[in-house]
Design a protein around this motif. Structure first.
Motif, PDB file in Angstrom:
ATOM      1  N   ALA A 186      39.070  57.890  81.520  1.00  0.00           N
ATOM      2  CA  ALA A 186      38.763  56.480  81.786  1.00  0.00           C
ATOM      3  C   ALA A 186      37.256  56.236  81.764  1.00  0.00           C
ATOM      4  CB  ALA A 186      39.359  56.051  83.128  1.00  0.00           C
ATOM      5  N   GLU A 187      36.495  57.153  82.323  1.00  0.00           N
ATOM      6  CA  GLU A 187      35.039  56.996  82.314  1.00  0.00           C
ATOM      7  C   GLU A 187      34.519  56.921  80.882  1.00  0.00           C
ATOM      8  OE1 GLU A 187      31.276  59.089  84.439  1.00  0.00           O
ATOM      9  OE2 GLU A 187      32.500  60.412  83.168  1.00  0.00           O
TER      10      GLU A 187
ATOM     11  N   TYR B  82      33.863  50.997  75.646  1.00  0.00           N
ATOM     12  CA  TYR B  82      34.168  49.569  75.545  1.00  0.00           C
ATOM     13  C   TYR B  82      32.975  48.663  75.846  1.00  0.00           C
ATOM     14  CZ  TYR B  82      39.025  51.250  75.855  1.00  0.00           C
ATOM     15  OH  TYR B  82      40.206  51.900  75.655  1.00  0.00           O
ATOM     16  N   ARG B  83      31.922  49.207  76.409  1.00  0.00           N
ATOM     17  CA  ARG B  83      30.757  48.388  76.768  1.00  0.00           C
ATOM     18  C   ARG B  83      29.953  48.022  75.521  1.00  0.00           C
ATOM     19  NH1 ARG B  83      27.926  49.771  82.381  1.00  0.00           N
ATOM     20  NH2 ARG B  83      26.404  48.450  81.335  1.00  0.00           N
TER      21      ARG B  83
ATOM     22  N   ASP C   1      40.480  56.617  73.481  1.00  0.00           N
ATOM     23  CA  ASP C   1      40.855  55.510  72.600  1.00  0.00           C
ATOM     24  C   ASP C   1      40.188  55.677  71.231  1.00  0.00           C
ATOM     25  OD1 ASP C   1      41.608  53.142  71.433  1.00  0.00           O
ATOM     26  OD2 ASP C   1      41.102  51.900  73.180  1.00  0.00           O
ATOM     27  N   TYR C   2      40.757  56.561  70.416  1.00  0.00           N
ATOM     28  CA  TYR C   2      40.214  56.852  69.094  1.00  0.00           C
ATOM     29  C   TYR C   2      40.272  55.629  68.173  1.00  0.00           C
ATOM     30  CZ  TYR C   2      40.733  61.669  70.686  1.00  0.00           C
ATOM     31  OH  TYR C   2      40.655  62.831  71.401  1.00  0.00           O
TER      32      TYR C   2
ATOM     33  N   ALA D 200      37.411  66.553  68.073  1.00  0.00           N
ATOM     34  CA  ALA D 200      38.581  65.669  68.129  1.00  0.00           C
ATOM     35  C   ALA D 200      38.232  64.296  67.564  1.00  0.00           C
ATOM     36  CB  ALA D 200      39.081  65.543  69.563  1.00  0.00           C
ATOM     37  N   ILE D 201      37.062  63.782  67.913  1.00  0.00           N
ATOM     38  CA  ILE D 201      36.634  62.480  67.391  1.00  0.00           C
ATOM     39  C   ILE D 201      36.511  62.542  65.873  1.00  0.00           C
ATOM     40  CG2 ILE D 201      34.669  60.874  67.280  1.00  0.00           C
ATOM     41  CD1 ILE D 201      34.343  61.383  70.331  1.00  0.00           C
TER      42      ILE D 201
END
Length: 132
Positions: free
Chosen positions: A68-69, A75-76, A99-100, A122-123
């Motif tokens: 979440a962090e 998202y900012r 959230d890829y 992973a990204i």
């Protein structure tokens, strides 16, 4: 953020610091603050993730809290770069919860080292984005 003062255009980079593994801001706060101060002196704005100063034994938070962090910083709109505070040994546990799809549509610079390599790979695998 681009700002203009007296006809001079300057840009300020904002870095969001996440703790995907070890809780360095809680266990070695002097070291963490020294790094943050260095970046601030270079004109970089630093935003601490919401796990700043927190510790859950050998990690900064639960799997869900750490994911979440990262996602909250992602998202900012004011954050251009996400940087791991330090490595560790359990970043891999948050990978299924990132959230890829959002990152692929709204790319940001992601950087880290050591255990954060799992996140960086992973990204790249899921989005094709280059990481550092």
């Amino acid at each position: 953020m681009i700002t203009m003062k007296a006809g001079i255009v300057s840009s300020t980079v904002t870095i969001g610091v996440f703790s995907s593994s070890s809780p360095v801001s809680a266990t070695i706060p002097v070291r963490y603050e020294r790094g943050k101060e260095y970046l601030t002196r270079k004109g970089i704005h630093v935003v601490d993730g919401n796990l700043y100063g927190k510790q859950d034994f050998y990690r900064s938070g639960s799997i869900q809290e750490r994911a979440a962090e990262f996602n909250e910083l992602l998202y900012r709109d004011d954050v251009q770069l996400l940087m791991a505070a330090i490595g560790g040994n359990n970043t891999n546990s948050i990978l299924p919860y990132l959230d890829y799809a959002y990152l692929k549509k709204h790319p940001k610079i992601i950087m880290g080292y050591s255990d954060t390599t799992a996140l960086l790979l992973a990204i790249y695998a899921k989005t094709g984005l280059v990481t550092f």
